[in-house]
Design a protein around this motif. Sequence first.
Motif, PDB file in Angstrom:
ATOM      1  N   TRP A  51       0.793  -1.046   0.075  1.00 37.02           N
ATOM      2  CA  TRP A  51      -0.006  -0.032  -0.041  1.00 37.02           C
ATOM      3  C   TRP A  51       1.033   1.324   0.064  1.00 37.02           C
ATOM      4  N   ILE A  52       1.619   1.106   0.754  1.00 40.68           N
ATOM      5  CA  ILE A  52       2.627   2.612   0.808  1.00 40.68           C
ATOM      6  C   ILE A  52       3.495   2.775  -0.346  1.00 40.68           C
ATOM      7  N   VAL A  53       4.114   1.739  -0.918  1.00 37.94           N
ATOM      8  CA  VAL A  53       4.779   1.843  -2.241  1.00 37.94           C
ATOM      9  C   VAL A  53       3.882   2.401  -3.271  1.00 37.94           C
ATOM     10  N   GLU A  54       2.763   1.751  -3.211  1.00 37.22           N
ATOM     11  CA  GLU A  54       1.679   2.092  -4.417  1.00 37.22           C
ATOM     12  C   GLU A  54       1.239   3.436  -4.152  1.00 37.22           C
ATOM     13  N   ARG A  55       0.820   3.887  -3.132  1.00 39.50           N
ATOM     14  CA  ARG A  55       0.168   5.226  -2.840  1.00 39.50           C
ATOM     15  C   ARG A  55       1.081   6.122  -2.623  1.00 39.50           C
ATOM     16  N   SER A  56       2.417   6.089  -2.270  1.00 37.20           N
ATOM     17  CA  SER A  56       3.373   6.988  -1.920  1.00 37.20           C
ATOM     18  C   SER A  56       4.774   7.071  -2.806  1.00 37.20           C
ATOM     19  N   ARG A 169      -1.983   5.630  10.570  1.00 38.17           N
ATOM     20  CA  ARG A 169      -1.285   5.167   9.345  1.00 38.17           C
ATOM     21  C   ARG A 169      -1.227   6.182   8.356  1.00 38.17           C
ATOM     22  N   THR A 170      -2.219   7.045   8.062  1.00 33.41           N
ATOM     23  CA  THR A 170      -2.237   7.930   6.996  1.00 33.41           C
ATOM     24  C   THR A 170      -0.854   8.920   7.053  1.00 33.41           C
ATOM     25  N   THR A 171      -0.439   9.122   8.426  1.00 31.13           N
ATOM     26  CA  THR A 171       0.637  10.247   8.449  1.00 31.13           C
ATOM     27  C   THR A 171       2.005   9.439   8.674  1.00 31.13           C
ATOM     28  N   VAL A 221      -1.996  17.376  12.152  1.00 29.18           N
ATOM     29  CA  VAL A 221      -3.419  16.981  11.300  1.00 29.18           C
ATOM     30  C   VAL A 221      -3.482  17.308  10.018  1.00 29.18           C
ATOM     31  N   MET A 222      -3.681  16.340   9.130  1.00 30.53           N
ATOM     32  CA  MET A 222      -3.884  16.527   7.704  1.00 30.53           C
ATOM     33  C   MET A 222      -4.974  16.047   6.923  1.00 30.53           C
ATOM     34  N   ASP A 223      -5.442  16.703   6.130  1.00 31.39           N
ATOM     35  CA  ASP A 223      -6.296  16.155   4.976  1.00 31.39           C
ATOM     36  C   ASP A 223      -5.774  15.707   3.797  1.00 31.39           C
ATOM     37  N   GLY A 224      -5.268  14.445   3.765  1.00 32.80           N
ATOM     38  CA  GLY A 224      -4.514  14.014   2.701  1.00 32.80           C
ATOM     39  C   GLY A 224      -4.932  14.334   1.384  1.00 32.80           C
ATOM     40  N   ARG A 225      -6.128  14.119   1.099  1.00 35.38           N
ATOM     41  CA  ARG A 225      -6.504  14.156  -0.270  1.00 35.38           C
ATOM     42  C   ARG A 225      -6.585  15.569  -0.912  1.00 35.38           C
ATOM     43  N   GLU A 226      -6.846  16.511  -0.002  1.00 39.22           N
ATOM     44  CA  GLU A 226      -6.988  18.135  -0.204  1.00 39.22           C
ATOM     45  C   GLU A 226      -5.661  18.627  -0.507  1.00 39.22           C
ATOM     46  N   VAL A 227      -4.514  18.043   0.478  1.00 37.59           N
ATOM     47  CA  VAL A 227      -3.268  18.509   0.250  1.00 37.59           C
ATOM     48  C   VAL A 227      -2.745  17.924  -1.029  1.00 37.59           C
ATOM     49  N   PHE A 228      -2.946  16.681  -1.440  1.00 40.25           N
ATOM     50  CA  PHE A 228      -2.589  16.229  -2.665  1.00 40.25           C
ATOM     51  C   PHE A 228      -3.159  16.874  -3.702  1.00 40.25           C
ATOM     52  N   ARG A 229      -4.231  17.079  -3.854  1.00 41.59           N
ATOM     53  CA  ARG A 229      -4.887  17.938  -4.746  1.00 41.59           C
ATOM     54  C   ARG A 229      -4.152  19.678  -4.861  1.00 41.59           C
ATOM     55  N   GLN A 260       9.837  16.160  -2.630  1.00 43.36           N
ATOM     56  CA  GLN A 260       9.580  14.809  -2.442  1.00 43.36           C
ATOM     57  C   GLN A 260       8.440  14.428  -1.372  1.00 43.36           C
ATOM     58  N   ALA A 261       7.085  14.740  -1.761  1.00 50.43           N
ATOM     59  CA  ALA A 261       6.074  14.186  -0.663  1.00 50.43           C
ATOM     60  C   ALA A 261       5.442  13.032  -1.186  1.00 50.43           C
ATOM     61  N   ASN A 262       5.226  12.897  -2.447  1.00 52.69           N
ATOM     62  CA  ASN A 262       4.372  11.639  -2.888  1.00 52.69           C
ATOM     63  C   ASN A 262       4.933  11.427  -4.477  1.00 52.69           C
ATOM     64  N   ARG A 264       3.176  10.100  -6.707  1.00 51.43           N
ATOM     65  CA  ARG A 264       2.020  10.255  -7.558  1.00 51.43           C
ATOM     66  C   ARG A 264       1.937  11.903  -7.975  1.00 51.43           C
ATOM     67  N   ILE A 265       2.118  12.569  -6.585  1.00 51.89           N
ATOM     68  CA  ILE A 265       2.250  14.044  -6.947  1.00 51.89           C
ATOM     69  C   ILE A 265       3.404  14.381  -7.955  1.00 51.89           C
ATOM     70  N   ILE A 266       4.608  14.119  -7.755  1.00 54.61           N
ATOM     71  CA  ILE A 266       5.677  14.215  -8.752  1.00 54.61           C
ATOM     72  C   ILE A 266       5.420  13.842 -10.073  1.00 54.61           C
TER      73      ILE A 266
HETATM   74  C1  LIG Z   1      -1.649  10.402   2.350  1.00 53.67           C
HETATM   75  C2  LIG Z   1      -1.876   9.850   1.223  1.00 53.67           C
HETATM   76  C3  LIG Z   1      -0.611   9.134   0.886  1.00 53.67           C
HETATM   77  C4  LIG Z   1      -3.057   8.847   1.179  1.00 53.67           C
HETATM   78  O1  LIG Z   1      -3.173   8.388  -0.034  1.00 53.67           O
HETATM   79  P1  LIG Z   1      -4.700   8.225  -0.815  1.00 53.67           P
HETATM   80  O2  LIG Z   1      -4.745   7.435  -1.812  1.00 53.67           O
HETATM   81  O3  LIG Z   1      -5.256   9.776  -0.725  1.00 53.67           O
HETATM   82  O4  LIG Z   1      -5.511   7.559   0.448  1.00 53.67           O
HETATM   83  P2  LIG Z   1      -7.017   8.054   1.070  1.00 53.67           P
HETATM   84  O5  LIG Z   1      -6.670   9.278   2.026  1.00 53.67           O
HETATM   85  O6  LIG Z   1      -7.886   8.351   0.266  1.00 53.67           O
HETATM   86  O7  LIG Z   1      -7.458   6.784   1.891  1.00 53.67           O
HETATM   87  C5  LIG Z   1      -7.599   5.638   1.322  1.00 53.67           C
HETATM   88  C6  LIG Z   1      -7.813   4.488   2.038  1.00 53.67           C
HETATM   89  O8  LIG Z   1      -6.551   4.192   2.445  1.00 53.67           O
HETATM   90  C7  LIG Z   1      -6.386   3.945   3.873  1.00 53.67           C
HETATM   91  N1  LIG Z   1      -4.900   4.182   3.968  1.00 53.67           N
HETATM   92  C8  LIG Z   1      -4.426   5.388   4.513  1.00 53.67           C
HETATM   93  N2  LIG Z   1      -3.350   5.382   4.856  1.00 53.67           N
HETATM   94  C9  LIG Z   1      -3.197   3.887   4.641  1.00 53.67           C
HETATM   95  C10 LIG Z   1      -1.699   3.252   5.100  1.00 53.67           C
HETATM   96  N3  LIG Z   1      -0.540   3.820   5.395  1.00 53.67           N
HETATM   97  N4  LIG Z   1      -1.870   2.102   4.735  1.00 53.67           N
HETATM   98  C11 LIG Z   1      -2.851   1.433   4.538  1.00 53.67           C
HETATM   99  N5  LIG Z   1      -4.052   1.894   4.206  1.00 53.67           N
HETATM  100  C12 LIG Z   1      -4.054   3.484   4.398  1.00 53.67           C
HETATM  101  C13 LIG Z   1      -7.326   5.065   4.396  1.00 53.67           C
HETATM  102  O9  LIG Z   1      -7.915   4.802   5.655  1.00 53.67           O
HETATM  103  C14 LIG Z   1      -8.348   4.803   3.487  1.00 53.67           C
HETATM  104  O10 LIG Z   1      -9.515   3.478   3.992  1.00 53.67           O
HETATM  105  P3  LIG Z   1     -10.906   3.512   3.699  1.00 53.67           P
HETATM  106  O11 LIG Z   1     -11.366   3.927   2.270  1.00 53.67           O
HETATM  107  O12 LIG Z   1     -11.250   2.142   4.275  1.00 53.67           O
HETATM  108  O13 LIG Z   1     -11.422   4.856   4.440  1.00 53.67           O
HETATM  109  C15 LIG Z   1      -2.188  10.933   0.129  1.00 53.67           C
HETATM  110  O14 LIG Z   1      -3.298  11.580   0.164  1.00 53.67           O
HETATM  111  C16 LIG Z   1      -0.917  11.938  -0.104  1.00 53.67           C
HETATM  112  O15 LIG Z   1       0.273  11.526  -0.154  1.00 53.67           O
HETATM  113  N6  LIG Z   1      -1.636  13.235   0.308  1.00 53.67           N
HETATM  114  C17 LIG Z   1      -0.571  14.266   0.304  1.00 53.67           C
HETATM  115  C18 LIG Z   1       0.190  14.426   1.817  1.00 53.67           C
HETATM  116  C19 LIG Z   1       1.357  15.079   1.763  1.00 53.67           C
HETATM  117  O16 LIG Z   1       2.141  15.261   0.917  1.00 53.67           O
HETATM  118  N7  LIG Z   1       1.637  15.885   2.842  1.00 53.67           N
HETATM  119  C20 LIG Z   1       2.809  16.744   3.009  1.00 53.67           C
HETATM  120  C21 LIG Z   1       2.700  17.703   2.221  1.00 53.67           C
HETATM  121  S1  LIG Z   1       4.235  18.679   2.223  1.00 53.67           S
END
Ligand SMILES: CC(C)(COP(=O)(O)OP(=O)(O)OC[C@H]1O[C@@H](n2cnc3c(N)ncnc32)[C@H](O)[C@@H]1OP(=O)(O)O)[C@@H](O)C(=O)NCCC(=O)NCCS
Length: 334
Positions: A51-56, A169-171, A221-229, A260-262, A264-266
């Motif tokens: 999950w971590i590799v695929e999403r970040s 887990r998100t942060t 405290v982070m709104d991950g999707r909003e920050v991503f966008r 280097q935040a994500n 997918r963003i890069i």
């Molecule tokens: C945080 C981030 C990686 C999350 O990825 P995402 O694809 O947006 O994931 P979502 O927040 O939509 O969550 C999707 C699901 O994964 C889950 N999830 C979140 N973190 C997880 C983790 N580490 N492992 C497994 N599952 C996780 C969520 O709980 C959610 O589950 P649900 O659908 O059951 O509610 C992504 O939003 C991101 O990188 N945002 C920018 C953050 C950032 O760069 N911050 C610093 C800026 S300088």
Amino acid sequence: MSVTTAPASTAPTTHLPATLPARVLGWGMFVPERVVTNHDLEQTLDTSDEWIVERSGIRERHRVGPDDSTASMAIEAGRAALDKARVPASRVDLLVLATTTPDQVTPATAATVQHALGTRGAAFDLNAACSGFVHAFHVAAACLRTPGIDHVLVIGADRFACYADPAERTTAVLFGDGAGALLLGAGSDDPAGPGLIGVDLGGDGSAVSCLEVPPDQPYLVMDGREVFRRATRGIVESCTAALERAGATAADVDVFVPHQANLRIIEAAANRVGVPMDRVVVDIDRYGNTSSASIPIAISEAARDGRIKPGSIVLACGIGAGMSWASALFRWGA
Ligand SMILES: CC(C)(COP(=O)(O)OP(=O)(O)OC[C@H]1O[C@@H](n2cnc3c(N)ncnc32)[C@H](O)[C@@H]1OP(=O)(O)O)[C@@H](O)C(=O)NCCC(=O)NCCS
């Protein structure tokens, strides 16, 4: 996920004059010894390496141990930059430390770094979160125009991982610690010489709550999707503004160094800016998000590996809490 070599720089691009002449004389980086892998995080969190590799794009990150601090990492990176440049610390007239995680409220952590390295002149901290280093780089280049300031040491250092709740887990998976530094020297009046060609600095304070450590709370405290966008859109708009101001296009960019935040963003931002991935520096797999340190670490590795070389046109872009952003198009020269 390593990066292929950028095309060999041709003769200096004279149609892109440096408006703020500045020479990068040295570079350096430091990351703490302790490595935390995704598999380590699997032991305590409901997450997976997959999950971590695929999403970040992150596989591991370095984190401070009991003997590390923001100052100690900044000192190591700053010393490496001075050694590389073979410039004694006593010739540094200004030290700017970009950090979100100073070791104490006052004085500035830069004071500790100044004392340890033996630099003279002014030393101050600059906090603009993950865009801090590019802000500091611009401040340094501008200050080099001041009589009496011939060398500026610009450092980005952060140990932000401790502000991510280890149980969330998100942060908890995103951040790593580290430091990077560049030593800048005065440039020449030659328009084809090294220096800043185009800059864009900006912020949108209405977005503070998207990404903050609230005053009464211990963790981010982070709104991950909003920050991503916002981050993706912000990088594209800021880079485009810096390029336009310089009279440049994405085709002029030899090396793109995004925050280097994500991954997918890069990838999304590079695609929309128009820079192919083989010109983008990516090291998030090994360091995670190191906040103010991410750009100077990436620049240091790219310079060490010869991906950035004399004459290279480099585009750096940081974006982060605030939200704040900063882009700098510059010609590298030693
Ligand atoms: C945080 C981030 C990686 C999350 O990825 P995402 O694809 O947006 O994931 P979502 O927040 O939509 O969550 C999707 C699901 O994964 C889950 N999830 C979140 N973190 C997880 C983790 N580490 N492992 C497994 N599952 C996780 C969520 O709980 C959610 O589950 P649900 O659908 O059951 O509610 C992504 O939003 C991101 O990188 N945002 C920018 C953050 C950032 O760069 N911050 C610093 C800026 S300088």
